[in-house]
Design a protein around this motif. Structure first.
Motif, PDB file in Angstrom:
ATOM      1  N   LEU A 129     -30.035 -18.960 -21.121  1.00  0.00           N
ATOM      2  CA  LEU A 129     -29.538 -18.804 -19.750  1.00  0.00           C
ATOM      3  C   LEU A 129     -28.097 -18.299 -19.742  1.00  0.00           C
ATOM      4  O   LEU A 129     -27.734 -17.457 -18.916  1.00  0.00           O
ATOM      5  CB  LEU A 129     -29.645 -20.140 -19.011  1.00  0.00           C
ATOM      6  CG  LEU A 129     -31.069 -20.619 -18.717  1.00  0.00           C
ATOM      7  CD1 LEU A 129     -31.044 -22.028 -18.134  1.00  0.00           C
ATOM      8  CD2 LEU A 129     -31.791 -19.669 -17.770  1.00  0.00           C
ATOM      9  N   THR A 130     -27.300 -18.800 -20.657  1.00  0.00           N
ATOM     10  CA  THR A 130     -25.925 -18.306 -20.774  1.00  0.00           C
ATOM     11  C   THR A 130     -25.918 -16.818 -21.100  1.00  0.00           C
ATOM     12  O   THR A 130     -25.109 -16.048 -20.576  1.00  0.00           O
ATOM     13  CB  THR A 130     -25.160 -19.099 -21.844  1.00  0.00           C
ATOM     14  OG1 THR A 130     -25.135 -20.481 -21.470  1.00  0.00           O
ATOM     15  CG2 THR A 130     -23.731 -18.595 -21.996  1.00  0.00           C
ATOM     16  N   GLY A 131     -26.853 -16.405 -21.939  1.00  0.00           N
ATOM     17  CA  GLY A 131     -26.951 -14.992 -22.298  1.00  0.00           C
ATOM     18  C   GLY A 131     -27.285 -14.090 -21.135  1.00  0.00           C
ATOM     19  O   GLY A 131     -26.895 -12.918 -21.114  1.00  0.00           O
ATOM     20  N   THR A 132     -28.010 -14.611 -20.143  1.00  0.00           N
ATOM     21  CA  THR A 132     -28.331 -13.791 -18.971  1.00  0.00           C
ATOM     22  C   THR A 132     -27.130 -13.639 -18.042  1.00  0.00           C
ATOM     23  O   THR A 132     -27.076 -12.700 -17.245  1.00  0.00           O
ATOM     24  CB  THR A 132     -29.508 -14.390 -18.167  1.00  0.00           C
ATOM     25  OG1 THR A 132     -29.108 -15.635 -17.592  1.00  0.00           O
ATOM     26  CG2 THR A 132     -30.720 -14.598 -19.050  1.00  0.00           C
ATOM     27  N   ILE A 133     -26.172 -14.542 -18.144  1.00  0.00           N
ATOM     28  CA  ILE A 133     -24.992 -14.535 -17.275  1.00  0.00           C
ATOM     29  C   ILE A 133     -23.833 -13.770 -17.905  1.00  0.00           C
ATOM     30  O   ILE A 133     -23.064 -13.088 -17.213  1.00  0.00           O
ATOM     31  CB  ILE A 133     -24.559 -15.979 -16.960  1.00  0.00           C
ATOM     32  CG1 ILE A 133     -25.628 -16.682 -16.112  1.00  0.00           C
ATOM     33  CG2 ILE A 133     -23.201 -16.014 -16.267  1.00  0.00           C
ATOM     34  CD1 ILE A 133     -25.404 -18.173 -15.961  1.00  0.00           C
ATOM     35  N   ALA A 134     -23.697 -13.870 -19.215  1.00  0.00           N
ATOM     36  CA  ALA A 134     -22.510 -13.349 -19.899  1.00  0.00           C
ATOM     37  C   ALA A 134     -22.352 -11.840 -19.719  1.00  0.00           C
ATOM     38  O   ALA A 134     -23.324 -11.079 -19.737  1.00  0.00           O
ATOM     39  CB  ALA A 134     -22.568 -13.689 -21.383  1.00  0.00           C
ATOM     40  N   SER A 135     -21.100 -11.424 -19.587  1.00  0.00           N
ATOM     41  CA  SER A 135     -20.773  -9.996 -19.541  1.00  0.00           C
ATOM     42  C   SER A 135     -20.642  -9.429 -20.948  1.00  0.00           C
ATOM     43  O   SER A 135     -20.972  -8.265 -21.192  1.00  0.00           O
ATOM     44  CB  SER A 135     -19.460  -9.782 -18.793  1.00  0.00           C
ATOM     45  OG  SER A 135     -19.545 -10.262 -17.468  1.00  0.00           O
ATOM     46  N   TYR A 136     -20.134 -10.266 -21.873  1.00  0.00           N
ATOM     47  CA  TYR A 136     -19.935  -9.836 -23.262  1.00  0.00           C
ATOM     48  C   TYR A 136     -20.486 -10.911 -24.195  1.00  0.00           C
ATOM     49  O   TYR A 136     -20.364 -12.108 -23.938  1.00  0.00           O
ATOM     50  CB  TYR A 136     -18.451  -9.590 -23.543  1.00  0.00           C
ATOM     51  CG  TYR A 136     -17.883  -8.511 -22.650  1.00  0.00           C
ATOM     52  CD1 TYR A 136     -18.126  -7.163 -22.913  1.00  0.00           C
ATOM     53  CD2 TYR A 136     -17.139  -8.842 -21.521  1.00  0.00           C
ATOM     54  CE1 TYR A 136     -17.640  -6.167 -22.079  1.00  0.00           C
ATOM     55  CE2 TYR A 136     -16.646  -7.857 -20.671  1.00  0.00           C
ATOM     56  CZ  TYR A 136     -16.897  -6.519 -20.964  1.00  0.00           C
ATOM     57  OH  TYR A 136     -16.425  -5.540 -20.122  1.00  0.00           O
ATOM     58  N   HIS A 137     -21.065 -10.433 -25.288  1.00  0.00           N
ATOM     59  CA  HIS A 137     -21.794 -11.314 -26.194  1.00  0.00           C
ATOM     60  C   HIS A 137     -21.187 -11.192 -27.586  1.00  0.00           C
ATOM     61  O   HIS A 137     -21.292 -10.131 -28.217  1.00  0.00           O
ATOM     62  CB  HIS A 137     -23.277 -10.925 -26.224  1.00  0.00           C
ATOM     63  CG  HIS A 137     -23.894 -10.834 -24.852  1.00  0.00           C
ATOM     64  ND1 HIS A 137     -24.669 -11.831 -24.321  1.00  0.00           N
ATOM     65  CD2 HIS A 137     -23.813  -9.846 -23.909  1.00  0.00           C
ATOM     66  CE1 HIS A 137     -25.054 -11.475 -23.097  1.00  0.00           C
ATOM     67  NE2 HIS A 137     -24.546 -10.274 -22.829  1.00  0.00           N
ATOM     68  N   TYR A 138     -20.577 -12.261 -28.074  1.00  0.00           N
ATOM     69  CA  TYR A 138     -19.948 -12.256 -29.390  1.00  0.00           C
ATOM     70  C   TYR A 138     -20.933 -12.861 -30.393  1.00  0.00           C
ATOM     71  O   TYR A 138     -20.979 -14.070 -30.606  1.00  0.00           O
ATOM     72  CB  TYR A 138     -18.622 -13.013 -29.342  1.00  0.00           C
ATOM     73  CG  TYR A 138     -17.657 -12.403 -28.340  1.00  0.00           C
ATOM     74  CD1 TYR A 138     -17.264 -11.068 -28.456  1.00  0.00           C
ATOM     75  CD2 TYR A 138     -17.164 -13.139 -27.270  1.00  0.00           C
ATOM     76  CE1 TYR A 138     -16.404 -10.487 -27.535  1.00  0.00           C
ATOM     77  CE2 TYR A 138     -16.299 -12.566 -26.350  1.00  0.00           C
ATOM     78  CZ  TYR A 138     -15.929 -11.247 -26.486  1.00  0.00           C
ATOM     79  OH  TYR A 138     -15.077 -10.676 -25.558  1.00  0.00           O
ATOM     80  N   ALA A 139     -21.735 -11.982 -30.966  1.00  0.00           N
ATOM     81  CA  ALA A 139     -22.804 -12.408 -31.867  1.00  0.00           C
ATOM     82  C   ALA A 139     -22.241 -12.673 -33.266  1.00  0.00           C
ATOM     83  O   ALA A 139     -21.487 -11.842 -33.788  1.00  0.00           O
ATOM     84  CB  ALA A 139     -23.885 -11.327 -31.941  1.00  0.00           C
ATOM     85  N   PRO A 140     -22.596 -13.789 -33.880  1.00  0.00           N
ATOM     86  CA  PRO A 140     -22.046 -14.083 -35.202  1.00  0.00           C
ATOM     87  C   PRO A 140     -22.631 -13.228 -36.319  1.00  0.00           C
ATOM     88  O   PRO A 140     -21.993 -13.047 -37.349  1.00  0.00           O
ATOM     89  CB  PRO A 140     -22.384 -15.565 -35.406  1.00  0.00           C
ATOM     90  CG  PRO A 140     -23.564 -15.803 -34.528  1.00  0.00           C
ATOM     91  CD  PRO A 140     -23.396 -14.904 -33.348  1.00  0.00           C
ATOM     92  N   THR A 141     -23.849 -12.710 -36.116  1.00  0.00           N
ATOM     93  CA  THR A 141     -24.516 -11.954 -37.174  1.00  0.00           C
ATOM     94  C   THR A 141     -25.298 -10.773 -36.591  1.00  0.00           C
ATOM     95  O   THR A 141     -25.547 -10.703 -35.388  1.00  0.00           O
ATOM     96  CB  THR A 141     -25.525 -12.843 -37.944  1.00  0.00           C
ATOM     97  OG1 THR A 141     -26.565 -13.242 -37.026  1.00  0.00           O
ATOM     98  CG2 THR A 141     -24.857 -14.079 -38.537  1.00  0.00           C
TER      99      THR A 141
END
Length: 370
Positions: free
Chosen positions: A137-149
């Protein structure tokens, strides 16, 4: 000066946000810490270690409150802060209820959200529960995604996230771990001496996840006794979560065993000490799967699934579930096979080299035009 909200409430979140807090303080942006205190005692320990003073301490926890109660209290409490402060950006981390509530309130106030540790998936909404859904759900809201891998980035792209809004950073937990080992070296060694364990002569265990309450946890506790019966030279060190659902089972099964050291929940520094000195780690924690490879510690994961498959693919962790005979079999196999043990211990850490916070803050400067 641009104001960036850092919203977190649990110990793992605080550890992983600490490098970002200090990096923001050294930038031309102002971090505003909103601590929900979803883990009160354990959170305070980390705040002290990393010298973080919350600007807002919401202290929302009540004993045995339900997830709906927790979520509603988080939303209303965070909303009051956003009504008072005009934020330019919000950072949330991971998969807790604080993460989801913080991102939702940010959305309601039209504040862009950066999701730290984005893109982890098990593809099973009930494992881990409720973390898998919180993260999605957080992923659907976020403008930017800081993926670890790279694996986490691929998950996001499959879900339709625009590639330009995803940055592969490594995990900030490695930043925090390496800082602690460098700056607190003497304290790390002293803690093991204080509880009378030597390097490599014990297994470290942690277990607390909701889906493992009851029979699964009881099965693992019995397995621990079976392992110790086969390995008289080893001890077990077990920091026990404060939740009564965990403590009742753990203490009933292990309290009287002479080679089991049951500890109260530890702050981050002594826990790093225990990880560094352990022979191997049994855990249902997600974060430990990231930290252990940086220390060369094989990790057996007491879960059916993991949102960190990179660790399994890299060979630093192995999913073994919670069934008694399986836990005993897999632990003894690792302990009795120097080749297999060495292969896991020497495998490369897939979660980065400790530069994640630097990469995230650099990106944030570009986004905010600082």
């Amino acid at each position: 000066m641009k104001k960036v909200a850092l919203i977190f409430g649990t110990r793992p979140e605080a550890i992983k946000m600490a490098p970002l807090y200090h990096a923001l303080k050294n930038s031309k942006m102002q971090p505003v810490v909103i601590a929900t205190a979803q883990h009160r005692e354990m959170l305070d320990q980390v705040l002290n270690l990393f010298e973080i003073t919350p600007d807002y301490d919401l202290n929302i926890m009540k004993e045995r409150q339900s997830l709906p109660e927790l979520t509603s209290r988080l939303i209303s409490s965070i909303d009051r802060v956003f009504a008072e402060v005009s934020f330019d950006f919000a950072l949330v981390q991971g998969d807790t209820t604080s993460t989801f509530a913080g991102s939702l309130v940010s959305f309601y106030h039209k504040v862009p959200v950066g999701h730290v540790e984005a893109g982890l998936r098990t593809m099973d909404i009930y494992n881990p529960f409720p973390e898998e859904v919180n993260r999605r759900l957080t992923g659907t809201i976020a403008s930017y995604h800081y993926a670890p891998t790279e694996e986490a980035m691929k998950n996001l792209l499959k879900e339709g996230i625009n590639r330009k809004n995803v940055l592969v950073t490594g995990n900030t937990v490695i930043d925090a771990l390496l800082w602690t080992l460098e700056h607190k070296k003497n304290d790390v060694q002293k803690f093991r001496e204080d509880i009378n364990v030597g390097k490599g002569d014990y297994i470290l265990i942690t277990m607390h996840r909701r889906e493992n309450w009851g029979k699964p946890m009881s099965q693992v506790m019995k397995a621990i006794k079976d392992i110790l019966a086969k390995k008289p030279e080893l001890k077990v060190v077990f920091p026990v979560h404060l939740n009564p659902a965990v403590r009742e089972i753990v203490y009933a099964e292990l309290k009287e065993h002479k080679r089991v050291i049951l500890l109260e929940p530890l702050d981050y520094l002594p826990f790093v000490s225990l990880m560094e000195g352990s022979k191997l780690i049994l855990t249902d924690s997600g974060g430990i799967q990231e930290e252990a490879p940086a220390l060369g510690k094989p990790t057996l994961v007491l879960r059916k699934t993991t949102e960190r498959p990179e660790a399994v693919k890299a060979g630093t962790a192995k999913l073994i579930g919670t069934e008694r005979t399986k836990v005993v079999e897999e632990t003894l196999r690792l302990l009795n096979s120097p080749e297999e043990y060495k292969e896991m211990a020497k495998a490369a850490n897939p979660f980065g080299e400790g530069k994640a916070a630097e990469k995230i803050i650099s990106h944030l400067k570009n986004v905010l035009g600082v």
